[in-house]
Design a protein around this motif. Structure first.
Motif, mmCIF file in Angstrom:
data_model
loop_
_atom_site.group_PDB
_atom_site.id
_atom_site.type_symbol
_atom_site.label_atom_id
_atom_site.label_comp_id
_atom_site.label_asym_id
_atom_site.label_seq_id
_atom_site.Cartn_x
_atom_site.Cartn_y
_atom_site.Cartn_z
ATOM 1 N N CYS A 77 0.818 -1.223 0.000
ATOM 2 C CA CYS A 77 0.000 0.000 0.000
ATOM 3 C C CYS A 77 0.846 1.265 0.000
ATOM 4 C CB CYS A 77 -0.948 0.021 1.198
ATOM 5 S SG CYS A 77 -2.213 -1.255 1.155
ATOM 6 N N ARG A 78 1.787 1.330 0.893
ATOM 7 C CA ARG A 78 2.599 2.543 1.000
ATOM 8 C C ARG A 78 3.503 2.751 -0.210
ATOM 9 N NH1 ARG A 78 1.296 0.385 5.667
ATOM 10 N NH2 ARG A 78 0.551 1.693 7.362
ATOM 11 N N LEU A 81 1.196 4.124 -2.920
ATOM 12 C CA LEU A 81 0.824 5.522 -2.664
ATOM 13 C C LEU A 81 1.997 6.459 -2.907
ATOM 14 C CD1 LEU A 81 -1.358 5.009 0.532
ATOM 15 C CD2 LEU A 81 -2.175 5.783 -1.709
ATOM 16 N N ASP A 82 3.205 6.008 -2.629
ATOM 17 C CA ASP A 82 4.391 6.829 -2.877
ATOM 18 C C ASP A 82 4.581 7.105 -4.362
ATOM 19 O OD1 ASP A 82 5.011 6.955 -0.204
ATOM 20 O OD2 ASP A 82 6.507 5.349 -0.274
ATOM 21 N N LEU A 84 1.968 6.819 -6.725
ATOM 22 C CA LEU A 84 0.704 7.259 -7.327
ATOM 23 C C LEU A 84 0.613 8.784 -7.381
ATOM 24 C CD1 LEU A 84 -1.881 5.801 -8.360
ATOM 25 C CD2 LEU A 84 -2.839 6.121 -6.059
ATOM 26 N N HIS A 89 -6.028 7.017 -7.089
ATOM 27 C CA HIS A 89 -6.797 6.413 -6.006
ATOM 28 C C HIS A 89 -6.369 4.955 -5.863
ATOM 29 C CE1 HIS A 89 -11.038 5.667 -4.056
ATOM 30 N NE2 HIS A 89 -10.045 5.632 -3.182
ATOM 31 N N LEU A 90 -6.176 4.517 -4.641
ATOM 32 C CA LEU A 90 -5.852 3.126 -4.346
ATOM 33 C C LEU A 90 -6.995 2.503 -3.555
ATOM 34 C CD1 LEU A 90 -4.057 0.594 -3.976
ATOM 35 C CD2 LEU A 90 -2.959 1.760 -2.046
ATOM 36 N N ASP A 109 -4.138 8.539 4.214
ATOM 37 C CA ASP A 109 -4.051 9.191 2.908
ATOM 38 C C ASP A 109 -5.441 9.267 2.271
ATOM 39 O OD1 ASP A 109 -3.545 9.644 0.041
ATOM 40 O OD2 ASP A 109 -1.450 9.242 0.538
ATOM 41 N N ARG A 111 -6.261 9.400 -0.683
ATOM 42 C CA ARG A 111 -6.334 8.626 -1.932
ATOM 43 C C ARG A 111 -6.555 7.142 -1.673
ATOM 44 N NH1 ARG A 111 -0.618 9.647 -4.164
ATOM 45 N NH2 ARG A 111 -0.256 9.291 -1.936
ATOM 46 N N PHE A 112 -6.671 6.763 -0.414
ATOM 47 C CA PHE A 112 -6.707 5.353 -0.033
ATOM 48 C C PHE A 112 -8.078 4.939 0.493
ATOM 49 C CE2 PHE A 112 -6.229 2.130 3.343
ATOM 50 C CZ PHE A 112 -5.641 1.103 2.626
#
Length: 210
Positions: A77-78, A81-82, A84, A89-90, A109, A111-112
């Protein structure tokens, strides 16, 4: 029951919480594996070598929606996101409420999104969050040990939800997943990462433009 008996009964629970807290995400991951080893697949999270190789082919500049099945405690996940973009969006999907609760508490975040549900329902989940298609879907689910019919259902739904030009990214401890992917994805790149416990098969199924 006396207060002394209650205290004795509560002691193992307090000890369990203390050990779990000291282990951090590892404690959550191990507990999740012990509760449902068939769905988790491994007691050890993926190595950074697997993460970097799996995410390497992703076109991050054009990735608006990234979906992950079986996120565990957020090993991927991290890093996702780093990489993206700010407007990306994740969405992660897991049937284990222990993992989903942990992720919702620890990843703030905007976006998560963590969803408690089945990967076979990915199309409905994606639409429910305002998207039509996903650019990439990542999975570490153990296809070889999933209940009958679940693996094919997930592979089929995944192919439908991915946009043309996108890809299904799969990492496994056996090559079985490729059989499920090959029924839908005509082009599959493959590799292997030895620096992982255990060594890991890697697959990228591309949904080519017609």
């Amino acid at each position: 029951m006396t207060s002394t008996e209650l205290a004795r009964e509560a002691l193992p629970q307090r000890l369990k919480r203390k050990i779990k807290h000291s282990l951090g995400p590892w404690g959550v991951f191990i507990e999740g594996f012990l509760r449902n080893p068939v769905m988790v697949g491994s007691i050890v999270p993926s190595s950074r070598f697997v993460i970097n190789r799996m995410l390497g082919p992703v076109d991050w500049a054009n990735c608006k929606l990234f979906v992950e099945y079986g996120p565990g405690v957020g090993t991927f996940c991290r890093p996702v996101l780093d990489r993206l973009g700010r407007d990306g969006h994740l969405i992660v999907i897991d049937t284990n409420p222990l993992f989903i609760d942990y992720l919702r508490r620890t990843i703030t975040d905007s976006r998560f999104t963590a969803v408690l549900g089945s990967a076979a329902d990915v199309e409905d989940i994606v639409r429910a969050h305002g998207h039509e298609k996903a650019d990439y879907v990542l999975s570490g689910l153990p296809f070889s040990t999933l209940p009958d019919g679940v693996g094919p259902a997930i592979a089929s739904a995944t192919y439908r939800v991915i946009r043309k030009g996108g890809a299904f990214l799969v990492y496994q401890f056996t090559p079985k997943a490729r059989e499920f992917m090959a029924r839908h994805f005509k082009r599959i790149d493959s590799g292997m990462e030895a620096i992982n416990v255990p060594p890991c098969f890697l697959f990228w199924g591309w949904k080519d433009e017609d």
